[in-house]
Design a protein around this motif. Structure first.
Motif, PDB file in Angstrom:
ATOM      1  N   THR A 351       0.915  -1.065   0.223  1.00  0.00           N
ATOM      2  CA  THR A 351      -0.451   0.311  -0.114  1.00  0.00           C
ATOM      3  C   THR A 351       0.637   1.090  -0.208  1.00  0.00           C
ATOM      4  OG1 THR A 351       0.199   0.227   1.788  1.00  0.00           O
ATOM      5  CG2 THR A 351      -1.441  -0.884   1.245  1.00  0.00           C
ATOM      6  N   ASP A 352      -0.013   2.199  -0.878  1.00  0.00           N
ATOM      7  CA  ASP A 352       0.787   3.597  -0.220  1.00  0.00           C
ATOM      8  C   ASP A 352       0.792   4.527   1.057  1.00  0.00           C
ATOM      9  OD1 ASP A 352      -1.409   4.844  -0.572  1.00  0.00           O
ATOM     10  OD2 ASP A 352      -1.001   5.439  -2.537  1.00  0.00           O
ATOM     11  N   PHE A 353       1.123   5.918   1.986  1.00  0.00           N
ATOM     12  CA  PHE A 353       0.849   6.359   2.480  1.00  0.00           C
ATOM     13  C   PHE A 353      -1.032   5.753   2.880  1.00  0.00           C
ATOM     14  CE2 PHE A 353      -0.436   9.636   5.179  1.00  0.00           C
ATOM     15  CZ  PHE A 353       0.741  10.247   6.064  1.00  0.00           C
ATOM     16  N   TRP A 354      -1.244   6.236   2.159  1.00  0.00           N
ATOM     17  CA  TRP A 354      -2.995   6.676   2.147  1.00  0.00           C
ATOM     18  C   TRP A 354      -3.729   5.405   2.078  1.00  0.00           C
ATOM     19  CZ3 TRP A 354      -3.689  11.496   3.462  1.00  0.00           C
ATOM     20  CH2 TRP A 354      -2.932  12.430   3.118  1.00  0.00           C
ATOM     21  N   GLY A 355      -3.470   4.092   2.084  1.00  0.00           N
ATOM     22  CA  GLY A 355      -3.468   2.405   2.172  1.00  0.00           C
ATOM     23  C   GLY A 355      -3.959   2.080   1.164  1.00  0.00           C
ATOM     24  N   GLU A 356      -3.336   2.878  -0.246  1.00  0.00           N
ATOM     25  CA  GLU A 356      -3.763   2.797  -1.402  1.00  0.00           C
ATOM     26  C   GLU A 356      -3.128   1.107  -1.988  1.00  0.00           C
ATOM     27  OE1 GLU A 356      -6.443   3.825  -3.509  1.00  0.00           O
ATOM     28  OE2 GLU A 356      -7.423   4.892  -1.847  1.00  0.00           O
ATOM     29  N   CYS A 357      -4.439  -0.334  -2.109  1.00  0.00           N
ATOM     30  CA  CYS A 357      -3.599  -0.917  -1.790  1.00  0.00           C
ATOM     31  C   CYS A 357      -2.746  -1.538  -3.849  1.00  0.00           C
ATOM     32  CB  CYS A 357      -4.717  -2.619  -2.543  1.00  0.00           C
ATOM     33  SG  CYS A 357      -5.597  -2.345  -1.079  1.00  0.00           S
ATOM     34  N   ARG A 358      -1.803  -2.388  -3.602  1.00  0.00           N
ATOM     35  CA  ARG A 358      -1.049  -2.950  -5.462  1.00  0.00           C
ATOM     36  C   ARG A 358      -0.635  -3.712  -4.825  1.00  0.00           C
ATOM     37  NH1 ARG A 358       2.642   3.024  -4.264  1.00  0.00           N
ATOM     38  NH2 ARG A 358       3.396   2.386  -2.432  1.00  0.00           N
ATOM     39  N   VAL A 359       0.167  -4.619  -6.283  1.00  0.00           N
ATOM     40  CA  VAL A 359       0.447  -5.790  -5.802  1.00  0.00           C
ATOM     41  C   VAL A 359       1.931  -5.151  -6.772  1.00  0.00           C
ATOM     42  CG1 VAL A 359       1.224  -7.768  -7.291  1.00  0.00           C
ATOM     43  CG2 VAL A 359      -1.366  -6.849  -6.942  1.00  0.00           C
ATOM     44  N   LYS A 360       3.421  -5.466  -5.614  1.00  0.00           N
ATOM     45  CA  LYS A 360       4.605  -5.280  -5.749  1.00  0.00           C
ATOM     46  C   LYS A 360       5.588  -6.899  -5.762  1.00  0.00           C
ATOM     47  CE  LYS A 360       7.694  -2.167  -3.035  1.00  0.00           C
ATOM     48  NZ  LYS A 360       8.491  -1.704  -4.097  1.00  0.00           N
ATOM     49  N   LYS A 361       6.303  -6.650  -6.169  1.00  0.00           N
ATOM     50  CA  LYS A 361       7.370  -7.965  -6.466  1.00  0.00           C
ATOM     51  C   LYS A 361       8.212  -8.107  -5.659  1.00  0.00           C
ATOM     52  CE  LYS A 361       8.358  -7.999 -11.763  1.00  0.00           C
ATOM     53  NZ  LYS A 361       9.000  -7.796 -12.976  1.00  0.00           N
ATOM     54  N   THR A 362       8.845  -9.057  -4.522  1.00  0.00           N
ATOM     55  CA  THR A 362       9.481  -8.464  -3.239  1.00  0.00           C
ATOM     56  C   THR A 362      10.743  -9.243  -3.633  1.00  0.00           C
ATOM     57  OG1 THR A 362       7.592  -8.931  -2.636  1.00  0.00           O
ATOM     58  CG2 THR A 362       9.319  -9.467  -1.215  1.00  0.00           C
ATOM     59  N   GLU A 363      11.687  -9.454  -3.264  1.00  0.00           N
ATOM     60  CA  GLU A 363      12.881  -9.733  -3.281  1.00  0.00           C
ATOM     61  C   GLU A 363      12.815 -10.764  -1.971  1.00  0.00           C
ATOM     62  OE1 GLU A 363      17.038  -8.662  -2.966  1.00  0.00           O
ATOM     63  OE2 GLU A 363      16.014  -7.520  -1.799  1.00  0.00           O
ATOM     64  N   VAL A 364      13.579 -12.059  -2.473  1.00  0.00           N
ATOM     65  CA  VAL A 364      13.610 -13.315  -1.291  1.00  0.00           C
ATOM     66  C   VAL A 364      15.055 -13.389  -1.755  1.00  0.00           C
ATOM     67  CG1 VAL A 364      13.132 -15.400  -1.307  1.00  0.00           C
ATOM     68  CG2 VAL A 364      11.363 -13.934  -3.106  1.00  0.00           C
ATOM     69  N   ASP A 365      15.798 -13.902  -0.140  1.00  0.00           N
ATOM     70  CA  ASP A 365      16.824 -14.058  -0.188  1.00  0.00           C
ATOM     71  C   ASP A 365      17.283 -14.974  -0.796  1.00  0.00           C
ATOM     72  OD1 ASP A 365      19.210 -14.210   0.978  1.00  0.00           O
ATOM     73  OD2 ASP A 365      18.584 -15.612   2.754  1.00  0.00           O
ATOM     74  N   GLY A 366      18.663 -15.528  -1.678  1.00  0.00           N
ATOM     75  CA  GLY A 366      18.769 -16.045  -2.423  1.00  0.00           C
ATOM     76  C   GLY A 366      18.529 -16.448  -3.791  1.00  0.00           C
ATOM     77  N   TRP A 367      17.843 -15.130  -3.860  1.00  0.00           N
ATOM     78  CA  TRP A 367      16.714 -15.486  -5.953  1.00  0.00           C
ATOM     79  C   TRP A 367      16.268 -14.448  -6.095  1.00  0.00           C
ATOM     80  CZ3 TRP A 367      15.406 -19.364  -8.425  1.00  0.00           C
ATOM     81  CH2 TRP A 367      14.236 -19.034  -9.865  1.00  0.00           C
ATOM     82  N   GLY A 368      16.619 -13.245  -5.087  1.00  0.00           N
ATOM     83  CA  GLY A 368      16.386 -11.788  -6.127  1.00  0.00           C
ATOM     84  C   GLY A 368      14.855 -11.851  -5.917  1.00  0.00           C
ATOM     85  N   TRP A 369      14.842 -10.768  -6.996  1.00  0.00           N
ATOM     86  CA  TRP A 369      13.246 -10.365  -7.503  1.00  0.00           C
ATOM     87  C   TRP A 369      12.672 -11.518  -8.213  1.00  0.00           C
ATOM     88  CZ3 TRP A 369      16.805  -6.670  -6.015  1.00  0.00           C
ATOM     89  CH2 TRP A 369      15.517  -5.401  -5.158  1.00  0.00           C
ATOM     90  N   GLU A 370      13.694 -12.017  -9.539  1.00  0.00           N
ATOM     91  CA  GLU A 370      13.066 -12.459 -10.905  1.00  0.00           C
ATOM     92  C   GLU A 370      13.930 -13.978 -10.670  1.00  0.00           C
ATOM     93  OE1 GLU A 370      12.224 -10.201 -13.870  1.00  0.00           O
ATOM     94  OE2 GLU A 370      10.696  -8.872 -12.547  1.00  0.00           O
ATOM     95  N   GLY A 371      14.665 -14.343  -9.782  1.00  0.00           N
ATOM     96  CA  GLY A 371      15.559 -15.726 -10.501  1.00  0.00           C
ATOM     97  C   GLY A 371      17.071 -15.674 -11.354  1.00  0.00           C
ATOM     98  N   LYS A 372      17.959 -13.993 -11.305  1.00  0.00           N
ATOM     99  CA  LYS A 372      18.150 -13.884 -12.093  1.00  0.00           C
ATOM    100  C   LYS A 372      19.043 -12.716 -10.986  1.00  0.00           C
ATOM    101  CE  LYS A 372      16.003 -10.417 -14.611  1.00  0.00           C
ATOM    102  NZ  LYS A 372      15.098 -10.474 -16.378  1.00  0.00           N
TER     103      LYS A 372
END
Length: 436
Positions: A351-372
């Motif tokens: 969410t942003d400051f106001w709580g508006e929802c959105r979808v966000k890529k998330t970093e994973v330990d050892g994998w990064g964001w997209e496996g590269k």
């Protein structure tokens, strides 16, 4: 929509609450009214929404078998004692389920007993408020939670049947077995099927909900059932990350294909499209999963809002907003998911400051964001960099190789465990005189 609950009473309560939400949306939505015109009747919307339910206990493998069998070869009906004001919802009786488009696995337990106060203050003073409440290390937990997955009794064996990690069973293994049993509804027609459905239906989606919290330190292959660690919740969520993100890789493929192929399928009748596996997390959400009294519950929520206002993108806080990522993934066009390589990404509710929802890529330990391996300097200019865990290490060729190898081994172990326990369930049901 078919929510699963552990009791018929909970099913009625869940369907009632969902109906209230649908009715409110159908009545107050400006978008619906503008599209439908002045003659819009909210029942035009509510009667298109069908809500049924199935009872299942993820720590009871026979219960999982029964629920899957009901969905595949049985029927479902609306609870008869639910009110239906103004005939707002269509009455459904003895409905057969032809297919499942998406299954969302978000149920689970934490295994916590409360706050570890010395760690609370240590986290706050050494990591700061935002980091401490996003990646907390102050949840008090004990090791050794076990259960008999045949009877569902905690800490009690059934004859010579061994026990299983309780948090592991609730958070990973129960879902894992359930998805396999539902493969006939998630798979698409066989390659020799010439019907229209064979060409137009996208593959079913298995959407695993994990957590923003786990990293590589939380999981050990030697304790895959998380019975020895005090971080059983984080361990099971890390295992979920490993399974989901490596599900399309060559090293995992033999085990994944075995897992996703229905048991009754002959080699000549292999489905044209097996289900696809995706990974999401809800961000930081305030729920009763973490045991707090009413006083602490209120102040913890205040702290979470303060954290969002201080700039954290990972604090949806409410369960409704935390459902943003799984709902988005269930409804997204398959062509877009395929083009984005969505199976290799952990999608988070943000969410942003106001709580508006959105979808966000998330970093994973050892994998990064997209496996590269990615250009870190370029990433600093992108939106996904915001909210990165302090001290996170960049993905390298070495870390990716380790992640992929560990993921493949986890798939191997899980398939061995599934087949072992499926045999035990067969034997148990046969003794009870039930159909396997």
């Amino acid at each position: 929509m078919i929510p699963t609950t552990r009791s018929a009473k909970k099913s009625r309560e869940t369907i009632s609450l969902l109906r209230q939400h649908v009715r409110k949306f159908a009545t107050t939505s400006p978008a619906l009214r503008s599209r439908a015109g002045p003659d819009y009747d909210p029942r035009q919307t509510t009667r298109r929404v069908h809500l049924l339910s199935v009872q299942v206990d993820l720590c009871n493998l026979p219960s999982i078998r029964r629920a899957a069998n009901q969905l595949i070869s049985g029927t479902l009906s609306k609870p008869s004692d639910l009110p239906n004001e103004d005939n707002a919802f269509e009455t459904l009786v003895d409905v057969r389920i032809p297919r499942l488009d998406s299954v969302i696995f978000n149920a689970g337990i934490g295994g916590w007993y409360g706050l570890d106060w010395p760690k609370v203050f240590h986290n706050l003073f050494t990591k700061g408020l935002v980091s401490a409440t996003t990646w907390p290390e102050f949840k008090g937990a004990l090791a050794g939670h076990v259960i008999d997955p045949i009877t569902g009794k905690k800490g009690v064996g059934s004859g010579d049947v061994p026990q299983m990690g309780e948090v592991f069973c609730a958070n990973v293994f129960g879902h894992y077995v359930f998805a396999h049993r539902l493969a006939p509804l998630l798979s698409r027609p066989a390659a020799n099927d010439t019907s229209e459905n064979a060409a137009i239906l996208p593959p079913g989606r298995i959407i695993w909900e994990t957590s923003i919290e786990p990293d590589g330190s939380h999981f050990s292959l030697s304790d895959i059932q998380a019975t020895k660690t005090k971080a059983a919740y984080e361990s099971t969520k890390r295992l979920t990350d490993l399974l989901a993100l490596t599900s399309t890789l060559p090293g995992s493929r033999p085990y994944v294909e075995s897992y996703l192929t229905p048991d009754s399928t002959k080699s000549s009748e292999k489905p044209a499209q097996l289900p696809k596996i995706y990974l999401v997390h809800p961000g930081v959400v305030q729920t009763t999963l973490f045991p707090l009294n009413a006083f602490m519950y209120f102040w913890y929520m205040v702290v979470l809002y303060l954290t969002r206002w201080l700039g954290s993108p990972w604090h949806p806080i409410t369960a409704y907003k935390g459902a943003c990522a799984p709902a988005w993934l269930a409804l997204q066009q398959q062509e877009w998911l395929d083009s984005a390589g969505a199976e290799r990404i952990k999608w988070g509710s943000s969410t942003d400051f106001w709580g508006e929802c959105r979808v966000k890529k998330t970093e994973v330990d050892g994998w990064g964001w997209e496996g590269k391996v990615e250009d870190v300097k370029a990433l600093r200019q992108e939106e996904r960099w915001k909210g990165r865990k302090p001290g996170a290490k960049d993905a390298t060729e070495e870390s990716l190789a380790e992640f992929k190898a560990l993921g493949a081994e986890c798939w191997k172990r899980m398939e061995e465990l599934r087949k072992e326990w499926e045999e035990r369930v067969d034997e148990y049901l046969a003794k009870q005189g039930e159909k396997a």
